[in-house]
Design a protein around this motif. Structure first.
Motif, mmCIF file in Angstrom:
data_model
loop_
_atom_site.group_PDB
_atom_site.id
_atom_site.type_symbol
_atom_site.label_atom_id
_atom_site.label_comp_id
_atom_site.label_asym_id
_atom_site.label_seq_id
_atom_site.Cartn_x
_atom_site.Cartn_y
_atom_site.Cartn_z
ATOM 1 N N HIS A 185 99.201 48.663 -65.306
ATOM 2 C CA HIS A 185 99.360 49.730 -64.398
ATOM 3 C C HIS A 185 99.115 51.312 -64.723
ATOM 4 O O HIS A 185 98.768 51.738 -66.055
ATOM 5 C CB HIS A 185 100.822 49.550 -64.415
ATOM 6 C CG HIS A 185 101.281 48.377 -63.791
ATOM 7 N ND1 HIS A 185 100.797 48.046 -62.334
ATOM 8 C CD2 HIS A 185 101.992 47.281 -64.090
ATOM 9 C CE1 HIS A 185 101.448 46.767 -61.988
ATOM 10 N NE2 HIS A 185 102.191 46.403 -62.987
ATOM 11 N N ILE A 186 99.350 52.167 -63.711
ATOM 12 C CA ILE A 186 99.103 53.377 -64.217
ATOM 13 C C ILE A 186 100.406 54.320 -64.771
ATOM 14 O O ILE A 186 101.340 53.985 -64.432
ATOM 15 C CB ILE A 186 98.638 54.535 -62.917
ATOM 16 C CG1 ILE A 186 97.186 53.786 -62.289
ATOM 17 C CG2 ILE A 186 98.515 55.913 -63.168
ATOM 18 C CD1 ILE A 186 97.000 54.233 -61.001
ATOM 19 N N SER A 187 100.173 55.034 -65.943
ATOM 20 C CA SER A 187 101.571 55.350 -66.514
ATOM 21 C C SER A 187 102.280 56.584 -65.720
ATOM 22 O O SER A 187 101.520 57.114 -64.844
ATOM 23 C CB SER A 187 101.015 55.935 -67.959
ATOM 24 O OG SER A 187 100.712 57.188 -67.726
ATOM 25 N N LEU A 194 92.301 53.989 -56.051
ATOM 26 C CA LEU A 194 92.061 52.562 -55.712
ATOM 27 C C LEU A 194 92.930 51.377 -56.295
ATOM 28 O O LEU A 194 93.284 50.485 -55.772
ATOM 29 C CB LEU A 194 90.476 52.425 -56.570
ATOM 30 C CG LEU A 194 89.978 50.896 -56.674
ATOM 31 C CD1 LEU A 194 89.554 50.603 -55.093
ATOM 32 C CD2 LEU A 194 88.758 50.969 -57.521
ATOM 33 N N HIS A 195 93.556 52.041 -57.528
ATOM 34 C CA HIS A 195 94.561 51.089 -58.081
ATOM 35 C C HIS A 195 95.885 50.909 -57.143
ATOM 36 O O HIS A 195 96.333 49.992 -56.723
ATOM 37 C CB HIS A 195 94.845 51.929 -59.460
ATOM 38 C CG HIS A 195 96.111 50.818 -60.197
ATOM 39 N ND1 HIS A 195 95.933 49.713 -60.872
ATOM 40 C CD2 HIS A 195 97.385 50.925 -60.011
ATOM 41 C CE1 HIS A 195 97.155 49.325 -61.249
ATOM 42 N NE2 HIS A 195 98.055 49.990 -60.636
ATOM 43 N N LEU A 196 96.188 52.226 -56.821
ATOM 44 C CA LEU A 196 97.320 52.031 -55.677
ATOM 45 C C LEU A 196 97.248 51.249 -54.503
ATOM 46 O O LEU A 196 98.229 50.808 -54.056
ATOM 47 C CB LEU A 196 97.750 53.660 -55.248
ATOM 48 C CG LEU A 196 98.161 54.611 -56.462
ATOM 49 C CD1 LEU A 196 98.103 56.013 -55.985
ATOM 50 C CD2 LEU A 196 99.594 54.121 -56.859
ATOM 51 N N PRO A 212 103.813 48.185 -57.265
ATOM 52 C CA PRO A 212 104.807 48.855 -58.158
ATOM 53 C C PRO A 212 104.534 50.225 -58.402
ATOM 54 O O PRO A 212 105.237 51.259 -58.456
ATOM 55 C CB PRO A 212 104.853 47.925 -59.271
ATOM 56 C CG PRO A 212 104.483 46.671 -58.835
ATOM 57 C CD PRO A 212 103.565 46.976 -57.804
ATOM 58 N N CYS A 213 103.192 50.457 -58.650
ATOM 59 C CA CYS A 213 102.519 51.925 -58.756
ATOM 60 C C CYS A 213 102.724 52.764 -57.418
ATOM 61 O O CYS A 213 103.168 54.124 -57.761
ATOM 62 C CB CYS A 213 101.194 52.017 -59.298
ATOM 63 S SG CYS A 213 101.080 51.312 -60.996
ATOM 64 N N ARG A 214 102.565 52.131 -56.384
ATOM 65 C CA ARG A 214 102.805 53.015 -55.210
ATOM 66 C C ARG A 214 104.271 53.359 -55.038
ATOM 67 O O ARG A 214 104.710 54.473 -54.789
ATOM 68 C CB ARG A 214 102.634 52.262 -53.985
ATOM 69 C CG ARG A 214 101.153 52.181 -53.580
ATOM 70 C CD ARG A 214 100.590 51.777 -51.968
ATOM 71 N NE ARG A 214 101.480 50.560 -51.720
ATOM 72 C CZ ARG A 214 100.863 49.561 -51.927
ATOM 73 N NH1 ARG A 214 99.477 49.338 -52.356
ATOM 74 N NH2 ARG A 214 101.404 48.064 -51.520
HETATM 75 ZN ZN LIG Z 1 100.025 49.385 -60.815
#
Ligand SMILES: [Zn+2]
Length: 263
Positions: free
Chosen positions: A3-5, A27-29, A34-36
């Motif tokens: 995940h992105i910190s 892209l990850h979002l 969860p990151c969103r």
């Molecule tokens: Zn994530």
């Protein structure tokens, strides 16, 4: 999948990441719920800070210098970590270092907001104190005028009685026990021998000994005043009396009582 910190998400939310990092985060979002959610929460915090702070114009160039510092810090970091936004130990350490000035800025914003409230509260308090002290000054000025009229040597004290009766000696006492304040005015008082004086007495309601409340001699017209003699505070009075004493006064009244009046 890493995940992105939160630190990187915050930088992304503040739009201080490079276009490549921004693309990687997006892209990850796109794939990561969860990151969103984390981003939404961070954006909410940022919006709250921005909304709750008084908007003050920054000095020219300050904003650019601030953000270019953030960019430089992030840039130096990127050179050591070519590949991605994904966090490793050193990247995290550097990002935290980048993150700290923003935290400090946010803390300052929140502090300045609470200081603003405090300043406003103090202003209101100051205004109410000014109003209250203006009222006190007005009341004191009026009391001063009353006293000046009552106690002025040039003041004319005239007793009005039923017509065609010979004037009799009288006295009027105004007494405020809570302050030990007493103002006495006597009229039609008989002249005294040189070695004699009139003495005013407060007769306490408690039944204790009469309290001396001042010596006085009438003027040629038979008038006299006693204004604020030294008296104990908080002594309810049952009556007031006037006696004739030897010049210099007495500590206990000598009969007869010339004037007396019950409260
Ligand atoms: Zn994530």
């Amino acid at each position: 999948m890493h995940h992105i910190s939160p630190e990187d998400l915050a930088l992304y939310a503040m739009q201080v990441v490079t276009p490549e990092e921004s693309a990687a985060v997006r892209l990850h979002l796109h794939r990561c719920d969860p990151c969103r959610k984390e981003l939404a929460s961070l954006s909410g915090d940022l919006a709250f800070v921005a909304l709750s702070a008084d908007q003050q114009p920054l000095p020219a160039g300050a904003r650019d210098r601030f953000f270019s510092k953030l960019q430089a810090s992030a840039g130096a970091d990127r050179e050591r970590n070519q590949a991605s936004v994904v966090t490793n130990a050193s990247r995290r350490a550097n990002t935290v270092a980048t993150w700290v000035p923003w935290l400090a800025a946010a803390a300052l914003l929140i502090l300045s907001v609470s200081l603003g409230f405090e300043v406003q509260r103090l202003k209101v308090e100051l205004q109410s104190r000014a109003a209250s002290s203006a009222r006190q000054i007005a009341a004191a000025a009026r009391a001063q005028q009353v006293l000046e009229v009552l106690s002025a040597p040039a003041a004319q004290h005239v007793l009005l009685t039923a017509a065609k009766t010979s004037p009799v000696p009288t006295g009027r006492a105004v007494y405020l026990p809570a302050r030990g304040g007493l103002i006495f005015q006597g009229n039609n008082l008989a002249r005294l021998a040189e070695d004699k004086t009139y003495e005013l007495w407060v007769i306490p309601a408690s039944g204790s000994a009469p309290i001396p409340a001042g010596l006085f001699r009438p003027d040629a017209a038979g008038n006299a005043t006693v204004v604020l003699p030294p008296l104990p505070v908080g002594v309810p009075a049952k009556a007031f009396g006037v006696t004739i004493e030897r010049a210099g006064g007495s500590t206990t009244p000598t009969a007869p009582i010339i004037l007396s009046g019950a409260v």
